[in-house]
Structure formats: C-alpha cells, structure tokens
Design a protein around this motif. Sequence first.
Motif, mmCIF file in Angstrom:
data_model
loop_
_atom_site.group_PDB
_atom_site.id
_atom_site.type_symbol
_atom_site.label_atom_id
_atom_site.label_comp_id
_atom_site.label_asym_id
_atom_site.label_seq_id
_atom_site.Cartn_x
_atom_site.Cartn_y
_atom_site.Cartn_z
ATOM 1 N N PRO A 1 0.827 -1.209 0.000
ATOM 2 C CA PRO A 1 0.000 0.000 0.000
ATOM 3 C C PRO A 1 0.867 1.267 0.000
ATOM 4 C CG PRO A 1 -0.209 -1.189 2.090
ATOM 5 C CD PRO A 1 0.667 -2.009 1.198
ATOM 6 N N MET A 2 0.581 2.149 -0.911
ATOM 7 C CA MET A 2 1.387 3.360 -1.043
ATOM 8 C C MET A 2 1.364 4.230 0.215
ATOM 9 S SD MET A 2 2.956 2.904 -3.817
ATOM 10 C CE MET A 2 3.815 4.461 -3.911
ATOM 11 N N PRO A 3 0.228 4.426 0.891
ATOM 12 C CA PRO A 3 0.276 5.241 2.114
ATOM 13 C C PRO A 3 1.239 4.673 3.156
ATOM 14 C CG PRO A 3 -1.987 4.965 1.419
ATOM 15 C CD PRO A 3 -1.138 4.047 0.557
ATOM 16 N N TRP A 4 1.364 3.378 3.206
ATOM 17 C CA TRP A 4 2.280 2.712 4.133
ATOM 18 C C TRP A 4 3.728 3.019 3.768
ATOM 19 C CZ3 TRP A 4 5.044 -2.106 2.990
ATOM 20 C CH2 TRP A 4 5.680 -2.666 4.100
ATOM 21 N N LEU A 5 4.023 3.028 2.464
ATOM 22 C CA LEU A 5 5.393 3.253 2.019
ATOM 23 C C LEU A 5 5.819 4.719 2.054
ATOM 24 C CD1 LEU A 5 5.633 0.768 -0.968
ATOM 25 C CD2 LEU A 5 6.853 0.630 1.206
ATOM 26 N N VAL A 6 4.876 5.629 1.943
ATOM 27 C CA VAL A 6 5.247 7.047 1.893
ATOM 28 C C VAL A 6 5.028 7.771 3.218
ATOM 29 C CG1 VAL A 6 4.888 7.202 -0.602
ATOM 30 C CG2 VAL A 6 3.026 7.798 0.950
ATOM 31 N N GLN A 7 4.693 7.035 4.256
ATOM 32 C CA GLN A 7 4.514 7.681 5.555
ATOM 33 C C GLN A 7 5.832 8.283 6.036
ATOM 34 O OE1 GLN A 7 3.597 4.909 8.755
ATOM 35 N NE2 GLN A 7 4.573 3.270 7.603
ATOM 36 N N THR A 8 5.734 9.184 6.983
ATOM 37 C CA THR A 8 6.916 9.879 7.502
ATOM 38 C C THR A 8 7.955 8.908 8.040
ATOM 39 O OG1 THR A 8 5.533 11.764 8.055
ATOM 40 C CG2 THR A 8 7.684 11.651 9.115
ATOM 41 N N ASP A 9 7.515 7.938 8.809
ATOM 42 C CA ASP A 9 8.426 6.922 9.346
ATOM 43 C C ASP A 9 8.367 5.699 8.447
ATOM 44 O OD1 ASP A 9 9.219 8.446 11.569
ATOM 45 O OD2 ASP A 9 7.422 7.836 12.664
ATOM 46 N N PHE A 10 9.317 5.604 7.531
ATOM 47 C CA PHE A 10 9.348 4.481 6.596
ATOM 48 C C PHE A 10 9.430 3.179 7.383
ATOM 49 C CE2 PHE A 10 11.306 1.666 3.431
ATOM 50 C CZ PHE A 10 10.514 1.957 2.335
ATOM 51 N N PRO A 11 8.662 2.155 6.979
ATOM 52 C CA PRO A 11 8.669 0.877 7.700
ATOM 53 C C PRO A 11 10.065 0.239 7.727
ATOM 54 C CG PRO A 11 6.915 0.952 6.051
ATOM 55 C CD PRO A 11 7.765 2.151 5.833
ATOM 56 N N ALA A 12 10.237 -0.677 8.644
ATOM 57 C CA ALA A 12 11.512 -1.386 8.782
ATOM 58 C C ALA A 12 11.848 -2.114 7.477
ATOM 59 C CB ALA A 12 11.444 -2.374 9.934
ATOM 60 N N ARG A 13 13.115 -2.135 7.151
ATOM 61 C CA ARG A 13 13.575 -2.719 5.887
ATOM 62 C C ARG A 13 13.130 -4.171 5.723
ATOM 63 N NH1 ARG A 13 18.950 -1.215 2.911
ATOM 64 N NH2 ARG A 13 18.842 -2.668 1.181
ATOM 65 N N LYS A 14 13.234 -4.983 6.763
ATOM 66 C CA LYS A 14 12.834 -6.390 6.658
ATOM 67 C C LYS A 14 11.345 -6.524 6.358
ATOM 68 C CE LYS A 14 12.993 -10.944 8.690
ATOM 69 N NZ LYS A 14 12.230 -11.466 7.594
ATOM 70 N N VAL A 15 10.542 -5.706 6.998
ATOM 71 C CA VAL A 15 9.097 -5.736 6.747
ATOM 72 C C VAL A 15 8.816 -5.363 5.290
ATOM 73 C CG1 VAL A 15 6.877 -4.708 7.392
ATOM 74 C CG2 VAL A 15 8.553 -5.240 9.159
ATOM 75 N N VAL A 16 9.522 -4.369 4.808
ATOM 76 C CA VAL A 16 9.341 -3.933 3.420
ATOM 77 C C VAL A 16 9.765 -5.040 2.458
ATOM 78 C CG1 VAL A 16 10.098 -2.275 1.657
ATOM 79 C CG2 VAL A 16 9.540 -1.479 3.964
ATOM 80 N N THR A 17 10.943 -5.616 2.663
ATOM 81 C CA THR A 17 11.399 -6.665 1.741
ATOM 82 C C THR A 17 10.486 -7.889 1.809
ATOM 83 O OG1 THR A 17 13.021 -7.475 3.345
ATOM 84 C CG2 THR A 17 13.814 -5.944 1.675
ATOM 85 N N ASP A 18 9.981 -8.222 2.984
ATOM 86 C CA ASP A 18 9.028 -9.337 3.088
ATOM 87 C C ASP A 18 7.750 -9.033 2.311
ATOM 88 O OD1 ASP A 18 10.813 -10.752 4.664
ATOM 89 O OD2 ASP A 18 9.744 -10.356 6.556
ATOM 90 N N SER A 19 7.278 -7.795 2.383
ATOM 91 C CA SER A 19 6.072 -7.411 1.644
ATOM 92 C C SER A 19 6.316 -7.463 0.134
ATOM 93 C CB SER A 19 5.617 -6.014 2.064
ATOM 94 O OG SER A 19 5.236 -6.015 3.415
ATOM 95 N N PHE A 20 7.494 -7.041 -0.292
ATOM 96 C CA PHE A 20 7.823 -7.127 -1.716
ATOM 97 C C PHE A 20 7.915 -8.585 -2.160
ATOM 98 C CE2 PHE A 20 8.534 -2.682 -1.518
ATOM 99 C CZ PHE A 20 8.536 -2.214 -2.812
ATOM 100 N N ARG A 21 8.456 -9.427 -1.321
ATOM 101 C CA ARG A 21 8.534 -10.859 -1.631
ATOM 102 C C ARG A 21 7.121 -11.446 -1.776
ATOM 103 N NH1 ARG A 21 11.626 -11.950 2.176
ATOM 104 N NH2 ARG A 21 13.569 -11.842 1.036
ATOM 105 N N ASP A 22 6.227 -11.056 -0.864
ATOM 106 C CA ASP A 22 4.833 -11.520 -0.948
ATOM 107 C C ASP A 22 4.165 -11.025 -2.227
ATOM 108 O OD1 ASP A 22 5.195 -12.734 1.524
ATOM 109 O OD2 ASP A 22 4.145 -11.152 2.649
ATOM 110 N N ALA A 23 4.417 -9.779 -2.581
ATOM 111 C CA ALA A 23 3.841 -9.229 -3.808
ATOM 112 C C ALA A 23 4.353 -9.987 -5.029
ATOM 113 C CB ALA A 23 4.168 -7.739 -3.924
ATOM 114 N N LEU A 24 5.653 -10.279 -5.048
ATOM 115 C CA LEU A 24 6.219 -11.051 -6.161
ATOM 116 C C LEU A 24 5.559 -12.414 -6.287
ATOM 117 C CD1 LEU A 24 10.051 -10.408 -6.111
ATOM 118 C CD2 LEU A 24 8.577 -10.324 -8.109
ATOM 119 N N GLY A 25 5.270 -13.037 -5.141
ATOM 120 C CA GLY A 25 4.629 -14.348 -5.156
ATOM 121 C C GLY A 25 3.240 -14.328 -5.755
ATOM 122 N N LYS A 26 2.580 -13.191 -5.710
ATOM 123 C CA LYS A 26 1.226 -13.067 -6.252
ATOM 124 C C LYS A 26 1.205 -12.567 -7.692
ATOM 125 C CE LYS A 26 -0.960 -12.458 -1.830
ATOM 126 N NZ LYS A 26 -1.841 -11.701 -0.980
#
Length: 106
Positions: free
Chosen positions: A20-45
């Motif tokens: 979700p774009m609001p999650w990625l563009v928030q002031t406090d960017f999410p933790a790198r591992k959480v982001v890479t895990d989400s990208f991995r999940d997106a790739l799987g779909k």
Amino acid sequence: MTAERIENALAIAAAARELPMPWLVQTDFPARKVVTDSFRDALGKLPESESYEWSMVRHALQAIVDGPDPRSGFFEDQAIRAAAQLHDLALKELTTRLANSSDRGY
C-alpha cells in the motif's frame, strides 16, 4: 482467454495490495525487513508474463527483495518507485481488462 486475462489483472491487484502506497510514503518508513518481506509476498502473487512491462515491474520488485543498487538512490526511494510501477500496472491491467470484458458482455 478473457477470463484468464481478468484473473491475471486481479492477481496483479492482489500483489499491489501487498504494497500500500500510504504505508510506504509515511513519515516513518517501515523497517527494511518488513518492506522486503512485503515485496517478496507481492512477487509471489504476480503472475508470470512475457510482457516487457510486466518483466520490468517484476525486476523492480525483485531488486528490492535482493537489495537495491546503491547507485540508484536510497532504499526507501527505490521501494516507493517499484511499488508505484506495480500499482500503475495493476490499474492499467484492471481498467483495460474490465473495459474489454464489458464490451463483450462478460
């Protein structure tokens, strides 16, 4: 064939929901591992395709999972750009497929 294309468009939308774009563009960017895990999940779909555009999106997502190229800017910026590419593809595919299916009475 149209049903398969609609299913692919919906699968791309499901992949985009993982980033979700609001999650990625928030002031406090999410933790790198959480982001890479989400990208991995997106790739799987994301369905396989020989389309150049799909390949470029897949490559951008995979680059975040693998660790982006530091020459291309900050991790956060690259993640936002890759997610935006996926969202653009999802919107394009959904609108194209739904418009084509409604023209044919599906």
